[in-house]
Structure formats: structure tokens, C-alpha cells
Design a protein around this motif. Structure first.
Motif: not given
Lengths: 306, 183
Positions: A17-26, A40-46, A262-265
Motif C-alpha cells: 500500500f505504501i509503495f504503490q500509493t507513493t508511486l501513484t503520487g509520483i 500535485a505533491r508526491w504524497y497527494q494520493q495519501f 503512465t507516459i503512454i497514457s
């Protein structure tokens, strides 16, 4: 199997959860940079998830509530069986079929819950999501079955371990180049990235299955989405890109693969659902069949570098 | 909305308000004018995602109901429906002069003049039209208010529901429902 396995399973869930949510934010920041924004901030997803968990929420009957819990339970159970860099919380249960069937529990829970809300947009979204699943699954499964046939194993961990020790040349995506391309295209479909995101299109069908979710229900759906992303990316990473010998290598490869989608998207428009199905049944399916025939009848790709 | 109340939030509510302040999801109700000011606010020139703000697809998912421009009495009913669908804590932002006092449509038979007679408005962004700078400024103020616990409009709405309901019914007038299934 003893109590420690369950402790490991719980720790895996927290870490994922922590890893993937951080990665989603990035990745939100990556998307923003593609659009020349600061982002957004990198921790915005949290913040978003905890904000949603904090709000009140509206129920639409017990099917709606139960579906959310069923989906989250099914997906969390699947996460525990995913092998990460040779580590498995429950050793010996990382079979491709176990994972794909458990994943279906989560998917169907989500579909049931969304349909239980009674909103027509949700039904349209669910119908599109299942159609999309049918489209990407057939080419992907042909490639995966070919792989299982060729290497005589259905264990995700074993298939990942077989590819290690030879550098890039050992990866199944390089040994079976057409299969690798099919896998990455199918990954875009699985993750609901553009161009295959017609089932969550916010402007056309008001975010599809998510339309009636708010507050805590929406928070659960966000957590579920993070876990689901982890399962899907991990599956492709383990089967086609050799997993990782160490946890750091695994995380690095994972981040690169996910950021690539994400880049393709970020530069793609959106397919209509019928266009997506036609595309999957035309290009990736043909590639998957050709790859299967080559591997089964010539052995090319299985033993060429041995 | 109500500024004379003291800050009597529990520590948990303060933490919750910190999250609410930093993740503001909006439902844009742009049937009046002013929708054109939102795309530049969202895209690369002003980039509101920096503050954690973003558009959402449905009222259920949103925290803020952003009402731009004039509201006709016909759309008022839909605005009220949308507001009732949102989950608390929820906030309303009135955007443009027309939501403050009717603006240039103050004497129109078809529009309402003051939005806060019908819904608890937490913040007005005045102007005709407010430019993206004004919107960003207004939302910075809203975020500050949520952080300090001053944006209590949703609670005011719960406590004074009778008053709001009466105003809403007065404005909507007689409701004639043609029920063709039971005739």
C-alpha cells in the motif's frame, strides 16, 4: 504454514500500500510534467485517500456495501500470493491460475457493488469494464499459456526465477518479443490506462462504476485500485521482465514499467469500447497466435540462449 | 459562514480537517456563465492541482460545489438535489457577482438573486467574471478556512434546515407533478 505466514502477509499488504500509493503520487507528477504543469505533491494520493476515509458516505443497500468489502478482501488476498523478488508470504501458492481466479473475486465484487447502486452509468461502466477484460485477456492468456507450455511450470515465482542470471537476454519479453509487446499492451488495458480507459471515462459516463461512490466507500475503492495496480504490474513484471533478484531491483523495474504505462497514457486519446475490442482482437491477438505457433513448433525463444 | 463560534473541534476533527483542506475535490455546476474560467485554472498556466484541487465527475465524490454565474429558478432545484447528494463535510463556493446579489440579472423574473438564501455558501468569489488569479486566491482562502475549522456551512445547513427549506420552496413555487402511472 504457520502464524508467521499470516504476519508476513499482513506486512506485505502494508508495504504494498505504501509503495504503490507513493508511486501513484509520483506518477501524477509525471503526468503533470508531460502537460507542462507543476503537479500535485508526491504524497497527494495519501491525502486524497485519508480525506475520503474521513468523510461520511451514503449507502445504497447492503449489496452496495458488501460488494466493496468483497472486492477489497478478494484483491488483498490476491496481493499476498504475488511473489516479490523470490519472497512469498505463502510459499508454493503463486500459481498463475490461483492469482487469476482470486483476482476475479475482486473484479466481480466491484461489479456487483457498482450494479447494486442502481445508477445506469454504473451499469454501463461495469459492462464496458467486463468487455474490456474479455478483450485484453484472450491475447494475454494465449501468450501466458504458451509460456506455461514451454517452460513446464505455472508458478509465477519459478517463471520469474528462470529468467534471471542472464541479464536482459533472459527476459521473456526479449526471448518472445511479440509476446512481450502483447503483454505491455494488455497491461495498459488491465490498468485502465488510455487508450483503453473507456469504462471510467469521467466526461462521458461520469466515471462509470465509481459514479455512486463517495466518502468511505470511495476511499476503499482507491485503496482497492492501488492493490489492483500492484497485482497487474507485478504479474507482467514477473512473467515477462524477470521479476527481480533483489527487492531493490524489483522496485526499480516495477517503477520503470509503471511509469512507462503512465507516459503512454499521457499522450493518448481514448478508444471507444468497440474500437478497443476490435483493436485487441486484431493486432495483439494475431501477434499472440504467431508467438504461440513459433514457440510451440520451433522452440525458438525457449532454448535459443541456453 | 458563522464566524462567532469558537473552535471546539476534537483532535481527530482537526486531523480530518487537515486532510480535507489539502484535498479539495470540486463539482462544477457551470450552467450559468463562467465555465470558461475553469480550464485555464486547471491546465498548465495556473495549475490548481498544486493545491490538491481537482474536478470530480459526480456530486457524491466531491467536497465542494462550485456554482458559477447566475442560477435560474429551474436550475436551483437541480443544484439543491446535487447538494443533498454530497457527503459531509461539504462546502459551497459561489462564483461571480450573480451568486452574491443577482449581478446584471438582478431584476430578472427567472433567476434567483442571493444564493445563500437557499444553500449555505462558505465563500464567494466576486467579479464578473473572476479571473483564474481570483479563483486561485479564493480557493487558497477556502483551504485556510477549512484548516481553521471556519467553513461550517454544512453544519449550519443541518441546524437551520427549516429556514433553508422554506426559502427553497418559496422560490420554487408550486410544484406540479404529472404522474401518468397513477391516473
Amino acid at each position: 504454514m504457520n502464524a508467521m505466514n499470516f504476519v508476513y502477509g499482513f506486512l506485505v499488504l502494508v508495504a504494498v500500500f505504501i509503495f504503490q500509493t507513493t508511486l501513484t503520487g509520483i506518477n501524477r507528477k509525471v503526468t503533470a510534467r508531460l502537460q507542462k504543469r507543476y503537479g500535485a505533491r508526491w504524497y497527494q494520493q495519501f491525502l486524497d485517500i485519508f480525506k475520503a476515509m474521513r468523510k461520511d458516505s451514503t449507502s445504497h443497500g447492503w449489496v452496495f456495501d458488501f460488494g466493496v468489502i468483497m472486492a477489497l478482501g478478494g484483491i488483498m488476498a490476491t496481493v499476498i500470493f504475488i511473489p516479490v523478488a523470490g519472497f512469498e508470504a505463502f510459499p508454493g501458492l503463486d500459481n498463475v491460475f490461483v492469482i487469476s481466479y482470486l483476482l476475479a473475486v475482486g473484479m466481480l465484487g466491484m461489479a456487483m457493488s457498482a450494479a447494486g447502486s442502481g445508477n445506469p452509468w454504473a451499469s454501463i461502466g461495469v459492462a464496458r469494464a467486463l468487455t474490456n477484460m474479455l478483450a485484453y485477456d484472450i491475447p494475454l492468456m494465449i501468450v501466458i499459456f504458451t509460456m506455461i507450455f514451454a517452460f513446464d511450470s505455472a508458478s509465477v515465482g519459478e517463471l520469474a526465477a528462470m529468467q534471471q542470471g542472464m541479464g536482459v537476454l533472459g527476459w521473456n519479453a526479449v526471448r518472445m518479443p511479440l509476446g512481450g509487446i502483447v503483454a505491455v499492451i494488455a497491461l495498459l488495458g488491465m490498468l485502465g490506462k488510455k487508450p483503453f480507459d473507456s469504462f471510467i471515462a469521467p466526461a462521458e459516463i461520469a466515471s462509470g462504476p465509481m459514479v455512486e461512490y463517495g466518502g468511505k466507500h470511495l476511499g476503499f475503492m482507491f485503496i482497492l485500485h492501488e492493490f489492483m495496480t500492484f497485482i497487474e504490474v507485478s504479474l507482467i513484471l514477473n512473467l515477462f521482465f524477470g521479476g527481480g533478484a533483489t527487492i531493490w531491483e524489483y522496485m526499480l523495474k516495477y517503477a520503470v514499467l509503471y511509469t512507462f504505462t503512465t507516459i503512454i497514457s499521457g499522450v493518448m486519446p481514448r478508444f471507444k469500447i468497440d474500437q478497443a475490442v476490435k483493436y485487441f482482437y486484431r493486432v495483439p491477438l494475431a501477434m499472440a497466435v504467431v508467438q504461440g505457433l513459433v514457440v510451440i513448433f520451433t522452440g525458438l525463444g525457449v532454448k535459443i540462449w541456453f | 459562514m458563522v464566524l462567532d463560534e469558537k473552535d471546539n473541534r476534537s483532535p481527530w476533527e482537526k486531523i480530518g480537517d487537515y486532510f480535507s483542506a489539502n484535498s479539495v475535490w470540486m463539482k462544477w455546476y457551470c450552467t450559468g456563465c463562467g465555465a470558461i474560467e475553469m480550464p485555464p485554472t486547471m491546465t498548465s498556466r495556473f495549475d490548481m492541482e498544486r493545491l490538491g484541487m481537482g474536478p470530480m465527475a459526480t456530486p457524491r465524490q466531491a467536497d465542494v460545489l462550485l456554482i458559477t454565474g447566475y442560477l435560474s429558478t429551474k436550475t436551483l432545484r437541480r443544484v439543491i438535489y446535487s447538494y443533498e447528494q454530497m457527503n459531509s463535510p461539504r462546502y459551497v463556493v459561489g462564483f461571480g457577482s450573480c451568486t452574491v446579489n443577482g449581478g446584471i440579472y438582478y431584476d430578472s423574473y427567472a433567476t434567483i438573486n442571493r444564493l445563500d438564501m437557499y444553500l449555505p455558501v462558505d465563500l464567494y468569489i466576486a467579479g464578473c467574471m473572476p479571473r483564474p488569479e481570483a479563483i486561485m486566491n479564493g480557493f487558497a482562502k477556502l483551504i485556510d478556512m477549512i484548516k481553521k475549522g471556519e467553513a461550517r456551512g454544512w453544519r449550519h445547513y443541518q441546524e437551520n434546515y427549516e429556514w433553508y427549506k422554506k426559502n427553497q420552496l418559496d422560490s420554487l413555487g408550486e410544484v406540479i407533478i404529472k404522474d401518468e402511472f397513477h391516473e
